[in-house]
Write a protein that holds these residues in place. Sequence first.
Motif, PDB file in Angstrom:
ATOM      1  N   LEU A  35      38.675  43.147  40.760  1.00 27.16           N
ATOM      2  CA  LEU A  35      39.213  44.467  40.867  1.00 27.16           C
ATOM      3  C   LEU A  35      40.293  44.437  41.972  1.00 27.16           C
ATOM      4  O   LEU A  35      41.392  44.774  41.990  1.00 27.16           O
ATOM      5  CB  LEU A  35      38.274  45.539  41.131  1.00 27.16           C
ATOM      6  N   GLN A  36      39.947  43.671  43.063  1.00 26.95           N
ATOM      7  CA  GLN A  36      40.753  43.572  44.136  1.00 26.95           C
ATOM      8  C   GLN A  36      42.436  42.829  43.715  1.00 26.95           C
ATOM      9  O   GLN A  36      43.150  43.205  44.163  1.00 26.95           O
ATOM     10  CB  GLN A  36      40.511  42.651  45.383  1.00 26.95           C
ATOM     11  N   CYS A  37      42.220  41.917  42.755  1.00 25.72           N
ATOM     12  CA  CYS A  37      43.144  41.182  42.503  1.00 25.72           C
ATOM     13  C   CYS A  37      44.168  41.935  41.796  1.00 25.72           C
ATOM     14  O   CYS A  37      45.431  42.072  41.508  1.00 25.72           O
ATOM     15  CB  CYS A  37      42.857  39.802  41.747  1.00 25.72           C
ATOM     16  N   LEU A  38      43.333  42.952  40.637  1.00 24.81           N
ATOM     17  CA  LEU A  38      44.009  43.634  39.697  1.00 24.81           C
ATOM     18  C   LEU A  38      44.830  44.738  40.586  1.00 24.81           C
ATOM     19  O   LEU A  38      46.180  45.082  40.437  1.00 24.81           O
ATOM     20  CB  LEU A  38      43.070  44.539  38.708  1.00 24.81           C
ATOM     21  N   MET A  83      57.904  43.886  46.700  1.00 21.20           N
ATOM     22  CA  MET A  83      57.258  42.953  45.807  1.00 21.20           C
ATOM     23  C   MET A  83      55.716  43.293  45.606  1.00 21.20           C
ATOM     24  O   MET A  83      55.123  43.855  46.725  1.00 21.20           O
ATOM     25  CB  MET A  83      57.477  41.377  46.245  1.00 21.20           C
ATOM     26  N   PRO A  84      54.842  42.774  44.650  1.00 22.62           N
ATOM     27  CA  PRO A  84      53.503  43.058  44.628  1.00 22.62           C
ATOM     28  C   PRO A  84      52.861  42.312  45.779  1.00 22.62           C
ATOM     29  O   PRO A  84      53.189  41.426  46.147  1.00 22.62           O
ATOM     30  CB  PRO A  84      53.206  42.278  43.188  1.00 22.62           C
ATOM     31  N   LEU A  85      51.706  43.051  46.117  1.00 27.65           N
ATOM     32  CA  LEU A  85      50.915  42.620  47.293  1.00 27.65           C
ATOM     33  C   LEU A  85      50.430  41.268  46.694  1.00 27.65           C
ATOM     34  O   LEU A  85      49.858  40.445  47.689  1.00 27.65           O
ATOM     35  CB  LEU A  85      50.061  43.507  47.993  1.00 27.65           C
ATOM     36  N   GLY A  86      49.922  41.047  45.522  1.00 29.43           N
ATOM     37  CA  GLY A  86      49.186  40.167  45.118  1.00 29.43           C
ATOM     38  C   GLY A  86      49.863  38.390  45.135  1.00 29.43           C
ATOM     39  O   GLY A  86      51.080  38.401  45.182  1.00 29.43           O
ATOM     40  N   LEU A  87      49.247  37.582  45.424  1.00 26.49           N
ATOM     41  CA  LEU A  87      49.360  36.157  45.530  1.00 26.49           C
ATOM     42  C   LEU A  87      48.618  35.361  44.448  1.00 26.49           C
ATOM     43  O   LEU A  87      47.639  35.729  44.007  1.00 26.49           O
ATOM     44  CB  LEU A  87      49.010  35.866  46.790  1.00 26.49           C
ATOM     45  N   PRO A  88      49.257  34.234  43.944  1.00 26.76           N
ATOM     46  CA  PRO A  88      48.506  33.503  42.981  1.00 26.76           C
ATOM     47  C   PRO A  88      47.188  32.871  43.568  1.00 26.76           C
ATOM     48  O   PRO A  88      46.187  32.978  42.489  1.00 26.76           O
ATOM     49  CB  PRO A  88      49.625  32.249  42.733  1.00 26.76           C
ATOM     50  N   ASP A  89      47.034  32.729  44.620  1.00 30.60           N
ATOM     51  CA  ASP A  89      45.728  32.248  44.907  1.00 30.60           C
ATOM     52  C   ASP A  89      44.563  33.507  45.185  1.00 30.60           C
ATOM     53  O   ASP A  89      43.169  33.088  45.691  1.00 30.60           O
ATOM     54  CB  ASP A  89      45.701  31.556  46.133  1.00 30.60           C
ATOM     55  N   ASP A  90      44.841  34.661  45.081  1.00 26.33           N
ATOM     56  CA  ASP A  90      43.789  35.799  45.332  1.00 26.33           C
ATOM     57  C   ASP A  90      42.534  35.462  44.653  1.00 26.33           C
ATOM     58  O   ASP A  90      41.629  35.732  44.866  1.00 26.33           O
ATOM     59  CB  ASP A  90      44.596  37.096  45.035  1.00 26.33           C
ATOM     60  N   ARG A  91      42.870  35.012  43.416  1.00 27.51           N
ATOM     61  CA  ARG A  91      41.683  34.679  42.379  1.00 27.51           C
ATOM     62  C   ARG A  91      40.682  33.822  42.960  1.00 27.51           C
ATOM     63  O   ARG A  91      39.198  33.920  42.413  1.00 27.51           O
ATOM     64  CB  ARG A  91      42.209  34.389  41.091  1.00 27.51           C
ATOM     65  N   PHE A  92      41.045  33.053  43.821  1.00 26.39           N
ATOM     66  CA  PHE A  92      39.778  32.203  44.560  1.00 26.39           C
ATOM     67  C   PHE A  92      39.176  32.846  45.611  1.00 26.39           C
ATOM     68  O   PHE A  92      38.139  32.418  46.096  1.00 26.39           O
ATOM     69  CB  PHE A  92      40.539  30.873  45.077  1.00 26.39           C
ATOM     70  N   TYR A  93      39.703  34.029  46.118  1.00 25.67           N
ATOM     71  CA  TYR A  93      39.103  34.663  47.346  1.00 25.67           C
ATOM     72  C   TYR A  93      38.697  36.161  47.360  1.00 25.67           C
ATOM     73  O   TYR A  93      37.992  36.628  48.044  1.00 25.67           O
ATOM     74  CB  TYR A  93      40.020  34.444  48.377  1.00 25.67           C
ATOM     75  N   LEU A  94      39.378  36.759  45.952  1.00 20.31           N
ATOM     76  CA  LEU A  94      39.200  38.151  45.989  1.00 20.31           C
ATOM     77  C   LEU A  94      38.407  38.535  44.721  1.00 20.31           C
ATOM     78  O   LEU A  94      38.475  37.616  43.839  1.00 20.31           O
ATOM     79  CB  LEU A  94      40.402  38.767  45.940  1.00 20.31           C
ATOM     80  N   SER A  95      37.784  39.666  44.589  1.00 15.86           N
ATOM     81  CA  SER A  95      37.028  40.086  43.279  1.00 15.86           C
ATOM     82  C   SER A  95      38.172  40.348  42.414  1.00 15.86           C
ATOM     83  O   SER A  95      39.477  40.522  42.632  1.00 15.86           O
ATOM     84  CB  SER A  95      36.202  41.438  43.607  1.00 15.86           C
TER      85      SER A  95
END
Length: 122
Positions: free
Chosen positions: A52-55, A38-50
């Motif tokens: 680019l990191q979210c992408l 599964m993708p490493l990304g989580l829905p809440d990443d946008r609140f804590y990461l840049s």
Amino acid sequence: NSSSSNSGAIIPPTVHAQVIFGSGRPEMPPPKWYASCMPLGLPDDRFYLSELQCLLRDDFVEVFGTTEVEIDLPHQGRNKPIALGQVGLRCKYCKDLPTVVRANHAVIYPSYMSGIYMPFSK
């Protein structure tokens, strides 16, 4: 009475597995989740990461459970063996390439949570 002592007995899973597989040591069949990813990304990443990191986490890096196929592949720089079902991280675009043409750190097996970030930041 020895004939009634075994009736209704519950066999522990390891003994049952040994009887089924007969390998000389208890083994359980691998769970089906070993082969999933599964993708490493989580829905809440946008609140804590840049952005680019979210992408990268959403579109490039996936989490997977190691199968027999990955265990048999060469892993540069590993000093501990990789275990069946061990969680790894990999580039989802490199995963089907032969290991000799993959980029460095295309697949990693971090030993610690802190080991997740460093290989992908290089």
